[in-house]
Design a protein around this motif. Sequence first.
Motif, PDB file in Angstrom:
ATOM      1  N   VAL A   1       0.849  -1.193   0.000  1.00 35.48           N
ATOM      2  CA  VAL A   1       0.000   0.000   0.000  1.00 35.48           C
ATOM      3  C   VAL A   1       0.884   1.241   0.000  1.00 35.48           C
ATOM      4  O   VAL A   1       2.083   1.165   0.254  1.00 35.48           O
ATOM      5  N   TYR A   2       0.238   2.363  -0.270  1.00 32.92           N
ATOM      6  CA  TYR A   2       0.871   3.668  -0.111  1.00 32.92           C
ATOM      7  C   TYR A   2       0.277   4.290   1.156  1.00 32.92           C
ATOM      8  O   TYR A   2      -0.932   4.494   1.244  1.00 32.92           O
ATOM      9  N   VAL A   3       1.119   4.568   2.113  1.00 35.21           N
ATOM     10  CA  VAL A   3       0.678   5.180   3.359  1.00 35.21           C
ATOM     11  C   VAL A   3       0.466   6.670   3.117  1.00 35.21           C
ATOM     12  O   VAL A   3       1.273   7.326   2.452  1.00 35.21           O
ATOM     13  N   ASP A   4      -0.625   7.192   3.653  1.00 35.67           N
ATOM     14  CA  ASP A   4      -0.907   8.614   3.543  1.00 35.67           C
ATOM     15  C   ASP A   4       0.283   9.422   4.065  1.00 35.67           C
ATOM     16  O   ASP A   4       0.912   9.051   5.058  1.00 35.67           O
ATOM     17  N   ASP A   5       0.590  10.521   3.392  1.00 38.83           N
ATOM     18  CA  ASP A   5       1.742  11.346   3.749  1.00 38.83           C
ATOM     19  C   ASP A   5       1.778  11.722   5.226  1.00 38.83           C
ATOM     20  O   ASP A   5       2.847  11.799   5.833  1.00 38.83           O
ATOM     21  N   ALA A   6       0.625  11.958   5.824  1.00 35.52           N
ATOM     22  CA  ALA A   6       0.575  12.359   7.230  1.00 35.52           C
ATOM     23  C   ALA A   6       1.038  11.255   8.176  1.00 35.52           C
ATOM     24  O   ALA A   6       1.327  11.522   9.343  1.00 35.52           O
TER      25      ALA A   6
ATOM     26  N   ASP B   1       9.118   6.562  -0.224  1.00 36.58           N
ATOM     27  CA  ASP B   1       8.697   7.119   1.064  1.00 36.58           C
ATOM     28  C   ASP B   1       7.387   6.527   1.582  1.00 36.58           C
ATOM     29  O   ASP B   1       7.238   6.287   2.770  1.00 36.58           O
ATOM     30  N   ARG B   2       6.433   6.310   0.688  1.00 35.12           N
ATOM     31  CA  ARG B   2       5.081   5.940   1.124  1.00 35.12           C
ATOM     32  C   ARG B   2       4.761   4.454   1.049  1.00 35.12           C
ATOM     33  O   ARG B   2       3.799   4.008   1.656  1.00 35.12           O
ATOM     34  N   SER B   3       5.521   3.668   0.295  1.00 29.01           N
ATOM     35  CA  SER B   3       5.198   2.252   0.132  1.00 29.01           C
ATOM     36  C   SER B   3       5.522   1.461   1.388  1.00 29.01           C
ATOM     37  O   SER B   3       6.600   1.614   1.970  1.00 29.01           O
ATOM     38  N   ARG B   4       4.569   0.617   1.770  1.00 27.57           N
ATOM     39  CA  ARG B   4       4.761  -0.298   2.900  1.00 27.57           C
ATOM     40  C   ARG B   4       4.057  -1.606   2.587  1.00 27.57           C
ATOM     41  O   ARG B   4       3.117  -1.663   1.796  1.00 27.57           O
ATOM     42  N   LEU B   5       4.509  -2.671   3.235  1.00 23.84           N
ATOM     43  CA  LEU B   5       3.811  -3.949   3.204  1.00 23.84           C
ATOM     44  C   LEU B   5       2.950  -3.998   4.462  1.00 23.84           C
ATOM     45  O   LEU B   5       3.459  -3.874   5.581  1.00 23.84           O
ATOM     46  N   THR B   6       1.651  -4.166   4.279  1.00 25.96           N
ATOM     47  CA  THR B   6       0.743  -4.101   5.422  1.00 25.96           C
ATOM     48  C   THR B   6       0.937  -5.252   6.400  1.00 25.96           C
ATOM     49  O   THR B   6       0.554  -5.134   7.556  1.00 25.96           O
ATOM     50  N   CYS B   7       1.563  -6.336   5.947  1.00 27.76           N
ATOM     51  CA  CYS B   7       1.824  -7.452   6.869  1.00 27.76           C
ATOM     52  C   CYS B   7       2.888  -7.080   7.890  1.00 27.76           C
ATOM     53  O   CYS B   7       3.045  -7.767   8.906  1.00 27.76           O
ATOM     54  N   GLN B   8       3.610  -6.014   7.654  1.00 22.31           N
ATOM     55  CA  GLN B   8       4.700  -5.610   8.539  1.00 22.31           C
ATOM     56  C   GLN B   8       4.335  -4.435   9.444  1.00 22.31           C
ATOM     57  O   GLN B   8       5.181  -3.947  10.189  1.00 22.31           O
ATOM     58  N   ILE B   9       3.090  -4.001   9.395  1.00 25.91           N
ATOM     59  CA  ILE B   9       2.647  -2.890  10.247  1.00 25.91           C
ATOM     60  C   ILE B   9       1.709  -3.443  11.307  1.00 25.91           C
ATOM     61  O   ILE B   9       0.568  -3.819  11.022  1.00 25.91           O
ATOM     62  N   LYS B  10       2.202  -3.530  12.535  1.00 24.84           N
ATOM     63  CA  LYS B  10       1.425  -4.026  13.667  1.00 24.84           C
ATOM     64  C   LYS B  10       0.502  -2.916  14.160  1.00 24.84           C
ATOM     65  O   LYS B  10       0.918  -1.773  14.354  1.00 24.84           O
ATOM     66  N   VAL B  11      -0.764  -3.250  14.350  1.00 27.33           N
ATOM     67  CA  VAL B  11      -1.752  -2.275  14.785  1.00 27.33           C
ATOM     68  C   VAL B  11      -1.616  -2.020  16.290  1.00 27.33           C
ATOM     69  O   VAL B  11      -1.519  -2.955  17.077  1.00 27.33           O
ATOM     70  N   THR B  12      -1.586  -0.745  16.633  1.00 25.31           N
ATOM     71  CA  THR B  12      -1.627  -0.285  18.023  1.00 25.31           C
ATOM     72  C   THR B  12      -2.630   0.862  18.090  1.00 25.31           C
ATOM     73  O   THR B  12      -3.056   1.385  17.054  1.00 25.31           O
TER      74      THR B  12
ATOM     75  N   VAL C   1      -4.412   6.002   7.293  1.00 29.23           N
ATOM     76  CA  VAL C   1      -5.005   5.944   5.956  1.00 29.23           C
ATOM     77  C   VAL C   1      -3.988   5.301   5.020  1.00 29.23           C
ATOM     78  O   VAL C   1      -2.834   5.731   4.959  1.00 29.23           O
ATOM     79  N   VAL C   2      -4.431   4.240   4.312  1.00 30.53           N
ATOM     80  CA  VAL C   2      -3.577   3.581   3.324  1.00 30.53           C
ATOM     81  C   VAL C   2      -4.321   3.496   2.004  1.00 30.53           C
ATOM     82  O   VAL C   2      -5.544   3.350   1.974  1.00 30.53           O
ATOM     83  N   ARG C   3      -3.572   3.583   0.925  1.00 31.14           N
ATOM     84  CA  ARG C   3      -4.147   3.525  -0.427  1.00 31.14           C
ATOM     85  C   ARG C   3      -3.552   2.348  -1.183  1.00 31.14           C
ATOM     86  O   ARG C   3      -2.337   2.150  -1.159  1.00 31.14           O
ATOM     87  N   MET C   4      -4.410   1.591  -1.844  1.00 32.86           N
ATOM     88  CA  MET C   4      -3.960   0.438  -2.599  1.00 32.86           C
ATOM     89  C   MET C   4      -3.421   0.883  -3.957  1.00 32.86           C
ATOM     90  O   MET C   4      -3.917   1.823  -4.559  1.00 32.86           O
ATOM     91  N   PRO C   5      -2.395   0.171  -4.438  1.00 27.98           N
ATOM     92  CA  PRO C   5      -1.911   0.462  -5.797  1.00 27.98           C
ATOM     93  C   PRO C   5      -2.901  -0.038  -6.840  1.00 27.98           C
ATOM     94  O   PRO C   5      -3.877  -0.725  -6.509  1.00 27.98           O
ATOM     95  N   GLU C   6      -2.622   0.266  -8.076  1.00 28.58           N
ATOM     96  CA  GLU C   6      -3.507  -0.164  -9.163  1.00 28.58           C
ATOM     97  C   GLU C   6      -3.628  -1.682  -9.213  1.00 28.58           C
ATOM     98  O   GLU C   6      -4.688  -2.226  -9.523  1.00 28.58           O
ATOM     99  N   LYS C   7      -2.541  -2.383  -8.902  1.00 28.26           N
ATOM    100  CA  LYS C   7      -2.580  -3.845  -8.871  1.00 28.26           C
ATOM    101  C   LYS C   7      -1.475  -4.347  -7.943  1.00 28.26           C
ATOM    102  O   LYS C   7      -0.589  -3.600  -7.539  1.00 28.26           O
ATOM    103  N   GLN C   8      -1.598  -5.603  -7.556  1.00 27.44           N
ATOM    104  CA  GLN C   8      -0.584  -6.254  -6.737  1.00 27.44           C
ATOM    105  C   GLN C   8       0.153  -7.248  -7.624  1.00 27.44           C
ATOM    106  O   GLN C   8      -0.459  -7.908  -8.458  1.00 27.44           O
TER     107      GLN C   8
END
Length: 107
Positions: free
Chosen positions: A51-56, A81-92, A99-106
């Motif tokens: 995903v692309y993580v929102d700039d904020a 700067d904005r690309s991340r793998l969502t499997c590596q972001i632990k929710v707290t 806010v995350v945005r999906m790319p056109e395709k995976q």
Amino acid sequence: MARITYIEHGGKEHVVDVPSGLTVMEGARDNGIPGIEADCGGACACSTCHVYVDDAWTDKLPPKDDMEVDMLDFAYQPDPDRSRLTCQIKVTDALDGLVVRMPEKQI
């Protein structure tokens, strides 16, 4: 728990509450959100939860580790700067409002 907004490439938003301890990818999977495929199930062995993580939020997330950086090389149109793998972001609780945005395709 954190309220996370997932935005599909076409603009459709999905706002869901994700329990702390899960990953952002698991939150998408558990809520049937399209655009995050997670083919490897969260093992950081593919790039299909990119995903692309929102700039904020880019500076508020934990830094990428070397494995995530390597896997992002295989993602569709990664942004340094904005690309991340969502499997590596632990929710707290601190991720409430993420806010995350999906790319056109995976790939």
